[in-house]
Design an enzyme around this catalytic site. Structure first.
Site, PDB file in Angstrom:
ATOM      1  N   ARG A 120       0.861  -1.185   0.000  1.00  0.00           N
ATOM      2  CA  ARG A 120       0.000   0.000   0.000  1.00  0.00           C
ATOM      3  C   ARG A 120       0.895   1.231   0.000  1.00  0.00           C
ATOM      4  O   ARG A 120       1.861   1.286   0.770  1.00  0.00           O
ATOM      5  CB  ARG A 120      -0.884  -0.016   1.255  1.00  0.00           C
ATOM      6  CG  ARG A 120      -1.976   1.005   1.218  1.00  0.00           C
ATOM      7  CD  ARG A 120      -2.696   1.102   2.539  1.00  0.00           C
ATOM      8  NE  ARG A 120      -2.033   2.030   3.432  1.00  0.00           N
ATOM      9  CZ  ARG A 120      -2.606   2.561   4.527  1.00  0.00           C
ATOM     10  NH1 ARG A 120      -3.839   2.199   4.861  1.00  0.00           N
ATOM     11  NH2 ARG A 120      -1.948   3.398   5.282  1.00  0.00           N
ATOM     12  N   TYR A 155      -3.436  11.344   6.715  1.00  0.00           N
ATOM     13  CA  TYR A 155      -3.614   9.940   7.079  1.00  0.00           C
ATOM     14  C   TYR A 155      -2.588   9.053   6.364  1.00  0.00           C
ATOM     15  O   TYR A 155      -2.355   9.205   5.167  1.00  0.00           O
ATOM     16  CB  TYR A 155      -5.029   9.441   6.705  1.00  0.00           C
ATOM     17  CG  TYR A 155      -5.046   7.948   6.762  1.00  0.00           C
ATOM     18  CD1 TYR A 155      -5.121   7.299   7.980  1.00  0.00           C
ATOM     19  CD2 TYR A 155      -4.834   7.183   5.618  1.00  0.00           C
ATOM     20  CE1 TYR A 155      -5.015   5.927   8.060  1.00  0.00           C
ATOM     21  CE2 TYR A 155      -4.728   5.816   5.683  1.00  0.00           C
ATOM     22  CZ  TYR A 155      -4.821   5.190   6.912  1.00  0.00           C
ATOM     23  OH  TYR A 155      -4.682   3.836   6.990  1.00  0.00           O
ATOM     24  N   ASP A 184      -5.124   3.814  -0.044  1.00  0.00           N
ATOM     25  CA  ASP A 184      -6.254   4.052   0.870  1.00  0.00           C
ATOM     26  C   ASP A 184      -6.619   5.533   0.834  1.00  0.00           C
ATOM     27  O   ASP A 184      -5.831   6.377   1.261  1.00  0.00           O
ATOM     28  CB  ASP A 184      -5.836   3.632   2.290  1.00  0.00           C
ATOM     29  CG  ASP A 184      -6.999   3.630   3.274  1.00  0.00           C
ATOM     30  OD1 ASP A 184      -8.089   4.110   2.912  1.00  0.00           O
ATOM     31  OD2 ASP A 184      -6.803   3.134   4.401  1.00  0.00           O
ATOM     32  N   HIS A 243      -9.134   6.702   2.490  1.00  0.00           N
ATOM     33  CA  HIS A 243      -9.600   6.947   3.867  1.00  0.00           C
ATOM     34  C   HIS A 243     -10.827   7.868   3.893  1.00  0.00           C
ATOM     35  O   HIS A 243     -10.877   8.841   4.658  1.00  0.00           O
ATOM     36  CB  HIS A 243      -8.453   7.500   4.721  1.00  0.00           C
ATOM     37  CG  HIS A 243      -8.420   6.907   6.097  1.00  0.00           C
ATOM     38  ND1 HIS A 243      -8.813   7.593   7.209  1.00  0.00           N
ATOM     39  CD2 HIS A 243      -8.056   5.683   6.537  1.00  0.00           C
ATOM     40  CE1 HIS A 243      -8.692   6.834   8.273  1.00  0.00           C
ATOM     41  NE2 HIS A 243      -8.234   5.659   7.895  1.00  0.00           N
ATOM     42  N   GLU A 302      -8.999   2.024  -1.897  1.00  0.00           N
ATOM     43  CA  GLU A 302      -9.751   1.673  -0.678  1.00  0.00           C
ATOM     44  C   GLU A 302     -10.525   2.860  -0.125  1.00  0.00           C
ATOM     45  O   GLU A 302     -10.017   3.995  -0.120  1.00  0.00           O
ATOM     46  CB  GLU A 302      -8.721   1.193   0.353  1.00  0.00           C
ATOM     47  CG  GLU A 302      -9.283   0.933   1.728  1.00  0.00           C
ATOM     48  CD  GLU A 302      -8.172   0.499   2.682  1.00  0.00           C
ATOM     49  OE1 GLU A 302      -7.127  -0.030   2.221  1.00  0.00           O
ATOM     50  OE2 GLU A 302      -8.331   0.702   3.891  1.00  0.00           O
ATOM     51  N   GLU A 340     -13.758  -1.466   6.250  1.00  0.00           N
ATOM     52  CA  GLU A 340     -13.076  -1.647   7.539  1.00  0.00           C
ATOM     53  C   GLU A 340     -13.894  -1.084   8.699  1.00  0.00           C
ATOM     54  O   GLU A 340     -13.710  -1.510   9.831  1.00  0.00           O
ATOM     55  CB  GLU A 340     -11.676  -1.025   7.505  1.00  0.00           C
ATOM     56  CG  GLU A 340     -11.674   0.476   7.377  1.00  0.00           C
ATOM     57  CD  GLU A 340     -10.277   1.059   7.305  1.00  0.00           C
ATOM     58  OE1 GLU A 340      -9.423   0.501   6.617  1.00  0.00           O
ATOM     59  OE2 GLU A 340     -10.058   2.106   7.953  1.00  0.00           O
ATOM     60  N   ARG A 382     -13.736  -5.519   3.308  1.00  0.00           N
ATOM     61  CA  ARG A 382     -12.694  -5.435   4.339  1.00  0.00           C
ATOM     62  C   ARG A 382     -13.194  -5.661   5.760  1.00  0.00           C
ATOM     63  O   ARG A 382     -12.408  -5.612   6.716  1.00  0.00           O
ATOM     64  CB  ARG A 382     -12.009  -4.067   4.250  1.00  0.00           C
ATOM     65  CG  ARG A 382     -11.130  -4.002   3.031  1.00  0.00           C
ATOM     66  CD  ARG A 382     -10.464  -2.683   2.821  1.00  0.00           C
ATOM     67  NE  ARG A 382      -9.774  -2.098   3.939  1.00  0.00           N
ATOM     68  CZ  ARG A 382      -8.663  -2.565   4.502  1.00  0.00           C
ATOM     69  NH1 ARG A 382      -8.120  -3.676   4.039  1.00  0.00           N
ATOM     70  NH2 ARG A 382      -8.098  -1.934   5.514  1.00  0.00           N
ATOM     71  N   GLU A 419      -4.357  -7.440   4.997  1.00  0.00           N
ATOM     72  CA  GLU A 419      -3.515  -6.298   5.384  1.00  0.00           C
ATOM     73  C   GLU A 419      -2.598  -6.690   6.539  1.00  0.00           C
ATOM     74  O   GLU A 419      -2.995  -7.434   7.441  1.00  0.00           O
ATOM     75  CB  GLU A 419      -4.407  -5.126   5.824  1.00  0.00           C
ATOM     76  CG  GLU A 419      -3.628  -3.880   6.218  1.00  0.00           C
ATOM     77  CD  GLU A 419      -4.537  -2.711   6.613  1.00  0.00           C
ATOM     78  OE1 GLU A 419      -5.737  -2.940   6.860  1.00  0.00           O
ATOM     79  OE2 GLU A 419      -4.019  -1.586   6.673  1.00  0.00           O
ATOM     80  N   TRP A 430     -11.867  12.140   8.316  1.00  0.00           N
ATOM     81  CA  TRP A 430     -10.438  11.871   8.486  1.00  0.00           C
ATOM     82  C   TRP A 430     -10.116  10.552   7.796  1.00  0.00           C
ATOM     83  O   TRP A 430      -9.199  10.335   7.127  1.00  0.00           O
ATOM     84  CB  TRP A 430     -10.071  11.781   9.978  1.00  0.00           C
ATOM     85  CG  TRP A 430      -8.692  11.255  10.164  1.00  0.00           C
ATOM     86  CD1 TRP A 430      -7.522  11.923   9.911  1.00  0.00           C
ATOM     87  CD2 TRP A 430      -8.307   9.950  10.609  1.00  0.00           C
ATOM     88  NE1 TRP A 430      -6.456  11.114  10.174  1.00  0.00           N
ATOM     89  CE2 TRP A 430      -6.901   9.893  10.603  1.00  0.00           C
ATOM     90  CE3 TRP A 430      -9.035   8.818  11.007  1.00  0.00           C
ATOM     91  CZ2 TRP A 430      -6.181   8.753  10.979  1.00  0.00           C
ATOM     92  CZ3 TRP A 430      -8.337   7.679  11.384  1.00  0.00           C
ATOM     93  CH2 TRP A 430      -6.922   7.654  11.364  1.00  0.00           C
TER      94      TRP A 430
END
Ligand SMILES: O=C(O)[C@H](O)[C@@H](O)[C@H](O)[C@H](O)CO
Ligand SMILES: [Mg+2]
Length: 403
Positions: free
Chosen positions: A147, A159, A211, A213, A237, A263, A284, A340, A403
């Site tokens: 990643r 992030y 990602d 995020h 992601e 996630e 995820r 991951e 975030w």
């Protein structure tokens, strides 16, 4: 297999972890991870006040019944705190069942579908150059998938990027939430350059992931997906917040970049439309936050019908107990995609002895009965809980953002 004791161990060997231990009259015990990053003590209260007293005297072998007792029986369904609490009980009970059967957990699930489990590591750097060095380090260590997250010019903290190059990234880095400033346009202009540089240096074979995020809108995510298409990402992601599952339909119409999400999901219902409409490629949702093995197995089975594969969340804020159980699940699940992996600190690894091992970019599952992860309770006591919070993000005009 009557449950005689159930208690929590809260320890902070570098970061906070909540672990549930369930003990049976015969002395066989199981452990489950109950860590909800930045909200740890809410799960402790939920378990201690509402769950653990109800477990004493129950038959530990009745995993399915106990799952529904805790889910339906709570009346208040779903939510991260409830589902993390249920997951901890569920994983501890599967650990007990496998120990009693004298089998590694993957055998109870149906046996091995593969010999090893491909993982992705995290490369992070202040700028593209520093980030490429970290990708190179991962490649040298054998990773087949990485990643890639780099600092963006004009954004002070972001992030996925460690404060200092070469240091591991830890987001819950302050007692109260740190405030970051976010610029979508600066980010969107920068990411395609990062992946152009990665492909230029490392060629086509390395699997690369990114990602977002949750910080884009659907049409911005569509733009990013299209612009990185030439670099063939393994996945993009969490490109938008996913409360509105239909948003992914819009993104999907615009890009062939594979999409991963989930996630922060805690149940099948968070992902039902995403899966059934084939708007995503990887799910995820993982054991600790989505109701344990009993529930995540249902998510994975539904996903399999729609060509969606698993890509379990595996940051350092999930304990080795989660990772160990996940590796058993990954070894079995037919529609496995990737796992991951953010390595835990050595202090964490000492508190949680385990039998999984990393080799050549993959995890190899252990053969001990159960999920193969234990906790050293004496050592755990040396690391008291410390309040730690995840940051928040604001746009440049002060608006609170994702975030
Ligand atoms: O892809 C990931 O690994 C995640 O996005 C994590 O890094 C989360 O930010 C963290 O789990 C929050 O607690
Ligand atoms: Mg993520």
């Amino acid at each position: 297999m009557i449950i005689s004791d159930a208690y929590l161990i809260v320890t902070s060997p570098g970061r906070n972890f909540v672990t549930l231990k369930i003990v049976t009259e015969s002395g066989v015990y199981g452990i489950g991870d109950a860590t909800l990053n930045g909200r740890e003590l809410s799960v402790v209260a939920y378990l201690e006040e509402h769950v653990l007293p109800t477990l004493i005297g129950r038959d530990a072998s009745r995993i399915e019944d106990i799952w529904h007792y805790l889910y339906r029986g709570a009346y208040w369904r779903r939510g991260p705190v409830t589902m993390t609490a249920i997951a901890a009980v569920d994983v501890a009970l599967w650990d007990i069942k496998a120990k009693v059967a004298g089998m590694p957990l993957y055998q109870l699930l149906g046996g091995k579908s593969r010999d090893r489990v491909m993982v992705y590591g995290h490369a992070t750097g202040r700028d593209i150059e520093a980030c490429l060095e970290e990708v190179a380090r991962h490649v040298d260590e054998g990773y087949k998938a990485v990643r890639v997250q780099a600092g963006v010019p004009g954004i002070a903290s972001i992030y996925g990027v460690a404060k200092k190059d070469g240091e591991p990234y830890e987001p819950a880095d302050a007692e109260l939430p740190a405030e970051h400033v976010w610029s979508t346009s600066k980010y969107l202009n920068h990411v395609p350059k990062l992946f152009a540089a990665v492909r230029e240096r490392f060629g086509d074979d390395l699997h690369v992931l990114h990602d977002v995020h949750h910080r884009l809108t659907p049409i911005e995510a569509a733009r990013l997906g299209k612009e990185v298409e030439p670099y063939h990402l393994f996945w993009l992601e969490d490109c938008v917040p996913a409360e509105n599952q239909e948003a992914f339909g819009l993104i999907r119409q615009h890009t062939t970049t594979p999409l991963a999400v989930g996630e922060v999901f805690n149940s099948l219902y968070d992902a039902k439309a995403l899966i059934e409409n084939q708007w995503i490629d990887y799910i995820r949702a993982t054991l600790t936050h989505a109701g344990g093995i009993t529930h995540v197995r249902r998510i994975a089975d539904l996903a399999g019908l729609y060509h969606v594969r698993t890509g379990f969340h595996g940051p350092t804020d999930l304990s080795p107990v989660c990772l160990g159980a996940a590796i058993h699940f990954d070894t079995w699940v037919p529609n496995f995609g990737i796992q991951e992996y953010m390595p835990h600190t050595s202090a964490t690894d000492e508190v949680f002895p385990h039998d999984y091992r990393f080799e050549d970019g993959h995890f190899i599952v252990g053969e001990k009965p159960g999920h193969g992860v234990d906790i050293d309770e004496q050592l755990a006591k040396q690391y008291p809980y410390k309040r730690a919070s995840l940051p928040v993000n604001r746009l440049e005009d002060g608006t609170l953002w994702h975030w």
